[in-house]
Write an enzyme that holds these catalytic residues in place. Sequence first.
Site, short mmCIF file in Angstrom:
data_model
loop_
_atom_site.label_atom_id
_atom_site.label_comp_id
_atom_site.label_asym_id
_atom_site.label_seq_id
_atom_site.Cartn_x
_atom_site.Cartn_y
_atom_site.Cartn_z
N HIS A 37 0.85 -1.21 0.00
CA HIS A 37 0.00 0.00 0.00
C HIS A 37 0.88 1.25 0.00
O HIS A 37 0.60 2.22 -0.70
CB HIS A 37 -0.87 0.07 1.26
CG HIS A 37 -1.93 -0.98 1.36
ND1 HIS A 37 -1.90 -1.96 2.32
CD2 HIS A 37 -3.06 -1.18 0.65
CE1 HIS A 37 -2.97 -2.73 2.19
NE2 HIS A 37 -3.69 -2.28 1.19
N MET A 184 2.35 -9.50 -1.14
CA MET A 184 1.85 -8.84 0.07
C MET A 184 0.34 -8.68 0.00
O MET A 184 -0.20 -8.29 -1.04
CB MET A 184 2.49 -7.46 0.22
CG MET A 184 3.90 -7.56 0.69
SD MET A 184 4.48 -5.95 1.25
CE MET A 184 6.19 -6.37 1.52
#
Length: 284
Positions: A37, A184
Site C-alpha cells: 500500500h 503482500m
Amino acid sequence: MEVIRSPRQMQERAEALRMEGKRIGFVPTMGYLHEAHLSLVRKAKRLSDVVVVSIFVNPTQFGPGEDFERYPRDEEGDRAKLEAEGVDILFSPSPEDMYPAGYQTFVEVTEVSKGLCGDFRPGHFRGVATVVAKLFNIVRPHLAVFGEKDYQQLLVIKRMVEDLNFPVEIVPGELVREEDGIAMSSRNVYLSPEEREKALVLSRALFRGRELYEKGEKDARVIRDAVREMIEAEEGVALQYAEVRDAETLEVIERIDRPAVIAVAAVVGPARLIDNVVIGREDK
Ligand code: PAF
C-alpha cells in the site's frame, strides 16, 4: 495529516483544493496497510500535489460467508504509517455514510468482471466498481493508483473510468512481494506459519510459468498447465484457477504473442489468496 470522515466534507475539501489548482492523487484502500500500500502512496505522492488515502472496508464487495466481519482492521497503526509517508488527507467514512438507508445505485462493468475472480466471487466487482465510483465523486482526484496484485480489479476500474467518462487517470502500482516471494496482502495475516509455507507454492508456480515463457515457450496452455499442476500438487492448497490471459483485456489467448498475465487464486486454510505475474511486457 487531516482526517475526514464525512463524504460531504471530503467533497468540499477536494473542491477547495481544485480551486487552488492542486493536483489530487488518490489511493483507495481497505486499511491494514502494508508495504505494498505504501508503495502506492509513494507513487501518488510523486505524481501529485496533495495525496488522499481512503480507508473503507466496503461491505458491498464481500459476498455472504466471505471475510467482511473478520477483515483485519488497525486504524491507529494505519494512521501512523500514513503520517510517516506524509499523506495529506485520510478519508475514512462509516458504512452508514457511504450506504445510507435507501441506497440503491450500483455500477456494473459487465465483461471484464467475468471469469477469474468474477466466477468465484459473484457480485464482488459490482461492489468494487460502485464504491470506487462513489470515492471518485467524493475525493475528486486527478489520478488514482491501484495495485497490480488485484489485476482484474485494475482492469475493471480502467474500463469503468473509460465507459463512464470519469476525469481520473488510473495509474497501476507494482505488485510487491515479501522476501520469500509471497505477494503482500492484508489477508496473509490469516495464515499460520505452516499455511504460509504452503502458500509459497503460488509465487513459485508463477515464477516457473514466467521462466518457461522466458525460455521460449509461447503456448499459453502449456504454461497454464505447468502452473496448475505445481499448485495442485501442494497439499492443503485448494486451487480455484490458474489462467493465462491477455494482459489488456483478460481474454483467453492461445499463443503468447503480446503481453499476458498468468493469474492464480487458491484457498489456503482460512485465506483466499490471489497472485499474478505479467509476461511479455517491456518493463518486466
Ligand atoms: O483493493 C482494495 O483494497 C479495494 O478493492 C478497493 C479498491 C479499496 C475498493 O474497496
